[in-house]
Design a protein around this motif. Structure first.
Motif, PDB file in Angstrom:
ATOM      1  N   CYS A  19     -46.583 -13.471  -8.799  1.00  0.00           N
ATOM      2  CA  CYS A  19     -46.209 -12.569  -9.196  1.00  0.00           C
ATOM      3  C   CYS A  19     -43.894 -13.892  -9.529  1.00  0.00           C
ATOM      4  CB  CYS A  19     -45.745 -11.303  -9.372  1.00  0.00           C
ATOM      5  SG  CYS A  19     -44.252 -10.197 -10.228  1.00  0.00           S
ATOM      6  N   GLY A  23     -42.502 -15.304 -13.153  1.00  0.00           N
ATOM      7  CA  GLY A  23     -41.878 -15.202 -12.829  1.00  0.00           C
ATOM      8  C   GLY A  23     -40.967 -16.750 -12.994  1.00  0.00           C
ATOM      9  N   GLN A  71     -42.646  -8.742 -14.027  1.00  0.00           N
ATOM     10  CA  GLN A  71     -41.476  -9.928 -15.381  1.00  0.00           C
ATOM     11  C   GLN A  71     -40.957  -9.318 -15.692  1.00  0.00           C
ATOM     12  OE1 GLN A  71     -43.066 -12.533 -14.950  1.00  0.00           O
ATOM     13  NE2 GLN A  71     -43.794 -12.598 -12.990  1.00  0.00           N
ATOM     14  N   HIS A 107     -44.661 -14.790 -21.959  1.00  0.00           N
ATOM     15  CA  HIS A 107     -44.673 -14.019 -21.610  1.00  0.00           C
ATOM     16  C   HIS A 107     -45.680 -12.999 -20.752  1.00  0.00           C
ATOM     17  CE1 HIS A 107     -41.174 -13.915 -18.064  1.00  0.00           C
ATOM     18  NE2 HIS A 107     -40.396 -14.036 -19.282  1.00  0.00           N
ATOM     19  N   VAL A 111     -48.760 -13.151 -18.565  1.00  0.00           N
ATOM     20  CA  VAL A 111     -49.011 -11.467 -17.052  1.00  0.00           C
ATOM     21  C   VAL A 111     -50.325 -11.535 -18.046  1.00  0.00           C
ATOM     22  CG1 VAL A 111     -48.439  -9.799 -17.813  1.00  0.00           C
ATOM     23  CG2 VAL A 111     -46.539 -10.650 -17.656  1.00  0.00           C
TER      24      VAL A 111
END
Length: 185
Positions: A19, A23, A71, A107, A111
């Motif tokens: 994660c 990010g 995120q 994103h 993700v």
């Protein structure tokens, strides 16, 4: 299947590392900066998000919202702790609504793909642990009762023995070839 504490810590650490890595890479790719203090805070944040969910096996339906929330939290953390780069030129790719929409789309893709990857790894890990547990219990039963017959334990993940069957598309002619009549010229 419930997980023990060291196993839970290892899984939460792996989730937090993935994660945080996602990010940080996304934030740097967008032109931002990340300090060591904000990265450490982000790691603690992602670990805190993941630890309560590591008690048992989780699928993509649980991992996707966790990773998406992580995120979003990391994005807010990096946006507030790291100095923002302001672009005076409105034609710059990081200026305006188009960049915000593009950032959300990127994103979202990252993700989704990462959560599917984590869910597949989670499924493989738990299948391996179940298989090892079954094998270990078989060994322990044989060690404690050496004269007992081995119990019949089904292994659903293993392929069965091949069934003897005739091939469907093979001609069933046996013996020498038939003589052919000679051609006369």
């Amino acid at each position: 299947m419930l997980a023990a504490s060291p196993f839970r810590l290892a899984r939460a650490s792996a989730f937090a590392a993935v994660c945080l890595g996602l990010g940080v890479v996304a934030h740097l790719f967008a032109g931002g900066t990340v300090t060591a203090a904000s990265a450490a805070g982000g790691l603690a944040l992602a670990f805190g998000i993941a630890l309560p969910a590591t008690g048992r096996e989780r699928g993509a339906r649980t991992i996707l919202p966790l990773l998406g929330g992580g995120q979003a939290a990391l994005h807010l953390l990096f946006a507030t702790t790291c100095p923002a780069v302001h672009h005076a030129d409105p034609a710059h790719p990081h200026a305006g609504l188009l960049s915000d929409v593009a950032m959300l789309v990127m994103h979202g893709w990252a993700v989704t793909l990462t959560s599917l990857w984590l869910a597949r790894g989670e499924a493989l890990l738990w299948a391996l642990l179940r298989r090892l547990g079954t094998r270990l219990s078989l060994v322990l039963v044989l060690e404690t009762h050496p004269t007992a017959a081995p119990p019949s334990i089904p292994f659903p993940d293993e392929p069965g023995l091949p069934r003897p069957s005739a091939l469907r598309h093979v001609p069933h002619r046996r013996g020498p070839p038939r003589p052919r009549p000679a051609l006369s010229l």
